[in-house]
Design a protein around this motif. Structure first.
Motif, mmCIF file in Angstrom:
data_model
loop_
_atom_site.group_PDB
_atom_site.id
_atom_site.type_symbol
_atom_site.label_atom_id
_atom_site.label_comp_id
_atom_site.label_asym_id
_atom_site.label_seq_id
_atom_site.Cartn_x
_atom_site.Cartn_y
_atom_site.Cartn_z
ATOM 1 N N ARG A 78 0.829 -1.201 0.000
ATOM 2 C CA ARG A 78 0.000 0.000 0.000
ATOM 3 C C ARG A 78 0.866 1.254 0.000
ATOM 4 O O ARG A 78 0.635 2.193 -0.762
ATOM 5 C CB ARG A 78 -0.920 0.019 1.208
ATOM 6 C CG ARG A 78 -1.501 1.407 1.411
ATOM 7 C CD ARG A 78 -2.904 1.591 1.795
ATOM 8 N NE ARG A 78 -3.832 0.570 1.550
ATOM 9 C CZ ARG A 78 -4.785 0.215 2.402
ATOM 10 N NH1 ARG A 78 -4.885 0.826 3.571
ATOM 11 N NH2 ARG A 78 -5.648 -0.714 2.100
ATOM 12 N N VAL A 79 1.882 1.282 0.868
ATOM 13 C CA VAL A 79 2.760 2.448 0.968
ATOM 14 C C VAL A 79 3.497 2.678 -0.351
ATOM 15 O O VAL A 79 3.553 3.800 -0.856
ATOM 16 C CB VAL A 79 3.745 2.264 2.150
ATOM 17 C CG1 VAL A 79 4.882 3.247 2.090
ATOM 18 C CG2 VAL A 79 2.998 2.384 3.471
ATOM 19 N N LEU A 80 4.040 1.609 -0.927
ATOM 20 C CA LEU A 80 4.733 1.755 -2.204
ATOM 21 C C LEU A 80 3.781 2.173 -3.314
ATOM 22 O O LEU A 80 4.133 2.983 -4.173
ATOM 23 C CB LEU A 80 5.445 0.452 -2.581
ATOM 24 C CG LEU A 80 6.705 0.136 -1.804
ATOM 25 C CD1 LEU A 80 7.341 -1.154 -2.315
ATOM 26 C CD2 LEU A 80 7.716 1.265 -1.868
ATOM 27 N N GLY A 81 2.565 1.627 -3.283
ATOM 28 C CA GLY A 81 1.572 2.003 -4.288
ATOM 29 C C GLY A 81 1.234 3.482 -4.247
ATOM 30 O O GLY A 81 1.113 4.141 -5.280
ATOM 31 N N GLU A 82 1.099 4.013 -3.028
ATOM 32 C CA GLU A 82 0.814 5.445 -2.885
ATOM 33 C C GLU A 82 1.993 6.290 -3.364
ATOM 34 O O GLU A 82 1.806 7.328 -4.013
ATOM 35 C CB GLU A 82 0.458 5.773 -1.439
ATOM 36 C CG GLU A 82 -0.894 5.224 -1.021
ATOM 37 C CD GLU A 82 -1.239 5.509 0.429
ATOM 38 O OE1 GLU A 82 -0.583 6.374 1.063
ATOM 39 O OE2 GLU A 82 -2.181 4.864 0.935
ATOM 40 N N LEU A 83 3.198 5.845 -3.072
ATOM 41 C CA LEU A 83 4.397 6.561 -3.524
ATOM 42 C C LEU A 83 4.488 6.545 -5.045
ATOM 43 O O LEU A 83 4.689 7.592 -5.681
ATOM 44 C CB LEU A 83 5.649 5.937 -2.909
ATOM 45 C CG LEU A 83 7.000 6.485 -3.379
ATOM 46 C CD1 LEU A 83 7.145 7.959 -3.036
ATOM 47 C CD2 LEU A 83 8.135 5.668 -2.768
ATOM 48 N N ALA A 111 1.965 10.600 -11.033
ATOM 49 C CA ALA A 111 1.110 11.746 -11.340
ATOM 50 C C ALA A 111 1.946 12.995 -11.595
ATOM 51 O O ALA A 111 1.657 13.775 -12.510
ATOM 52 C CB ALA A 111 0.120 11.986 -10.205
ATOM 53 N N ALA A 112 2.997 13.190 -10.802
ATOM 54 C CA ALA A 112 3.870 14.358 -10.994
ATOM 55 C C ALA A 112 4.599 14.290 -12.326
ATOM 56 O O ALA A 112 4.707 15.287 -13.051
ATOM 57 C CB ALA A 112 4.868 14.468 -9.845
ATOM 58 N N VAL A 113 5.094 13.121 -12.668
ATOM 59 C CA VAL A 113 5.844 12.937 -13.916
ATOM 60 C C VAL A 113 4.926 13.116 -15.123
ATOM 61 O O VAL A 113 5.328 13.688 -16.147
ATOM 62 C CB VAL A 113 6.517 11.546 -13.924
ATOM 63 C CG1 VAL A 113 6.998 11.148 -15.299
ATOM 64 C CG2 VAL A 113 7.670 11.518 -12.922
ATOM 65 N N MET A 116 9.340 12.447 -5.326
ATOM 66 C CA MET A 116 9.818 11.364 -4.478
ATOM 67 C C MET A 116 10.243 11.923 -3.124
ATOM 68 O O MET A 116 9.809 11.435 -2.076
ATOM 69 C CB MET A 116 10.984 10.641 -5.155
ATOM 70 C CG MET A 116 11.537 9.472 -4.382
ATOM 71 S SD MET A 116 10.542 7.990 -4.451
ATOM 72 C CE MET A 116 10.940 7.399 -6.070
ATOM 73 N N VAL A 117 11.079 12.941 -3.135
ATOM 74 C CA VAL A 117 11.536 13.549 -1.888
ATOM 75 C C VAL A 117 10.370 14.205 -1.157
ATOM 76 O O VAL A 117 10.207 14.040 0.055
ATOM 77 C CB VAL A 117 12.677 14.562 -2.153
ATOM 78 C CG1 VAL A 117 13.000 15.386 -0.900
ATOM 79 C CG2 VAL A 117 13.918 13.841 -2.663
ATOM 80 N N GLY A 118 9.523 14.913 -1.893
ATOM 81 C CA GLY A 118 8.377 15.583 -1.276
ATOM 82 C C GLY A 118 7.433 14.605 -0.597
ATOM 83 O O GLY A 118 7.034 14.800 0.557
ATOM 84 N N HIS A 119 7.067 13.551 -1.309
ATOM 85 C CA HIS A 119 6.126 12.571 -0.748
ATOM 86 C C HIS A 119 6.695 11.930 0.514
ATOM 87 O O HIS A 119 5.997 11.811 1.528
ATOM 88 C CB HIS A 119 5.802 11.490 -1.788
ATOM 89 C CG HIS A 119 4.829 10.471 -1.307
ATOM 90 N ND1 HIS A 119 3.473 10.656 -1.371
ATOM 91 C CD2 HIS A 119 5.016 9.254 -0.736
ATOM 92 C CE1 HIS A 119 2.858 9.603 -0.866
ATOM 93 N NE2 HIS A 119 3.780 8.725 -0.475
#
Length: 199
Positions: free
Chosen positions: A75-80, A86-88, A104-107
């Motif tokens: 779940r955590v990796l999926g959200e990341l 979405a950003a890319v 990546m850093v922001g999340h």
């Protein structure tokens, strides 16, 4: 006691709204427990007690502690992945590597529980395919060079691996020292990456 659910059970039949809600609750509690206390302290008994259910009820949904932790990790990796993807997707190809690093850093700095969950559950993770981490970024790097009309250049695998390691270092420094400016560090990393990528 009701029959234990396995991973294939949930794919063979539709879970009820109550079952989905209970699974989500168990997964979130596991994320919180692993993040706060570590993998070893997140026992099935503690997960059940925190959820206000029996250990048998947890085992109804997940075959073992490792299965619960794996679901929480997923779940955590999926959200990341969703946040970074979405950003890319919102920028041109040549800006995608910078968007990747920033998000990546922001999340991760916004979700310290996710960092701790990822770190705390590494011991059960399957690390047989290490390329799963660097290949997506290497692909973004390739597309960014191509968007600028540049010929093949630096080894993109190496750049992707180094960038991933640098992101880990930024997040680690941020976790150790709340005053460390992770966003500023991300911008420094982007400048270094683009210098190597577009030279």
């Amino acid at each position: 006691m009701a029959a234990r659910r396995t991973a294939s059970d949930s794919s063979d039949r539709q879970l009820s709204l109550i079952e989905r809600a209970r699974r989500d609750q168990i997964i979130q509690i596991t994320i919180d427990l692993v993040a706060e206390h570590g993998y070893a302290a997140a026992s099935l008994t503690r997960i059940a007690q925190t959820a206000g259910i029996t250990k048998g009820a947890v085992l109804y949904h997940f075959a073992s502690k490792d299965a619960v932790v794996a679901a929480a990790h997923e779940r955590v990796l999926g959200e990341l992945v969703a946040a970074v993807g979405a950003a890319v997707d919102t920028v041109p190809a040549e800006q995608a590597p910078a968007a990747y690093v920033r998000r990546m850093v922001g999340h991760l700095t916004e979700r310290p529980d996710h960092i701790r969950m990822i770190m705390g559950s590494v011991i059960i993770g399957d690390v047989s395919d290490a390329s799963a981490r660097w290949k997506p970024l290497a692909s973004l790097l390739h597309d960014a060079r191509q968007a600028r009309g540049l010929p093949p250049g630096p080894d993109l695998r190496t750049l992707a691996v180094l960038t991933g390691g640098a992101i880990d270092g930024i997040i680690g420094a941020h976790m150790q020292d709340g005053d460390f400016d992770a966003r500023d560090a991300a911008e420094t990393l982007i400048a270094m990456l683009e210098g190597a990528l577009f030279a």
